[in-house]
Design an enzyme around this catalytic site. Structure first.
Site, PDB file in Angstrom:
ATOM      1  N   ASP A 112      -2.020  -0.210  12.067  1.00  0.00           N
ATOM      2  CA  ASP A 112      -2.622  -0.402  10.078  1.00  0.00           C
ATOM      3  C   ASP A 112      -2.987  -1.772  10.213  1.00  0.00           C
ATOM      4  OD1 ASP A 112      -1.132   1.740   9.633  1.00  0.00           O
ATOM      5  OD2 ASP A 112       1.300   0.241   9.379  1.00  0.00           O
ATOM      6  N   ASP A 130      -2.598   7.296   6.555  1.00  0.00           N
ATOM      7  CA  ASP A 130      -1.166   6.906   5.432  1.00  0.00           C
ATOM      8  C   ASP A 130      -1.981   7.867   4.245  1.00  0.00           C
ATOM      9  OD1 ASP A 130       0.109   5.856   7.514  1.00  0.00           O
ATOM     10  OD2 ASP A 130      -0.171   3.852   6.997  1.00  0.00           O
TER      11      ASP A 130
END
Length: 156
Positions: A112, A130
């Site tokens: 991330d 995401d």
């Protein structure tokens, strides 16, 4: 999966994997670059759990859930009306799930890097996959509300 869905999914998958790799080439784990002060940062994080790091260090649960979700998506994809919104919805969902699944399988964590601080709240760091998953879910909810989750069967 039709050709358009596959092409969109591949573009999103490549964008996610490429962006994660580029960020990790230039930044170390937990390192951060300020893009917009007190709002947006590029911060490298490794997530061994799910959203908000729930079930940390239980990647196997997310691997199984991802595989089940992909099987269900492929199964139900063909029952939805064929239109642009549904094509994009399934492409987003498939690409996001596959990209994060690849991270979990090959690295043991999801990479991330998009880090937002909104009204003083430090939102959990996330990635393009995401975003694709969230967009896909929203588009499918709209399709279901509009009754586009069933292909009209012609009577012969």
């Amino acid at each position: 999966m039709n050709k358009k869905t596959f092409i969109i999914a591949m573009i999103l998958l490549i964008a996610d994997q490429l962006s994660k790799s580029i960020v990790e080439i230039y930044l170390n784990l937990s390192e951060s670059i300020k893009v917009i002060n007190n709002f947006f940062y590029i911060t490298v994080a490794h997530n061994t759990g799910g959203a908000w790091s729930i079930l940390n260090n239980h990647s196997y649960i997310f691997i199984i859930a991802s595989i089940v979700a992909l099987v269900l998506l492929v199964k139900y994809m063909f029952s939805f009306k064929k239109n642009a919104r549904n094509t994009v919805a399934f492409a987003c969902l498939c690409s996001g799930i596959v990209s994060n699944l690849a991270d979990r399988l090959f690295l043991g964590y999801v990479r991330d890097f998009l880090d937002f601080k909104i009204f003083g709240y430090d939102y959990p760091i996330f990635n393009i996959a995401d975003i694709a998953i969230v967009v896909g879910v929203i588009l499918l909810i709209i399709a279901i509300i509009k009754g586009e989750d069933r292909v009209e069967k012609s009577s012969k």
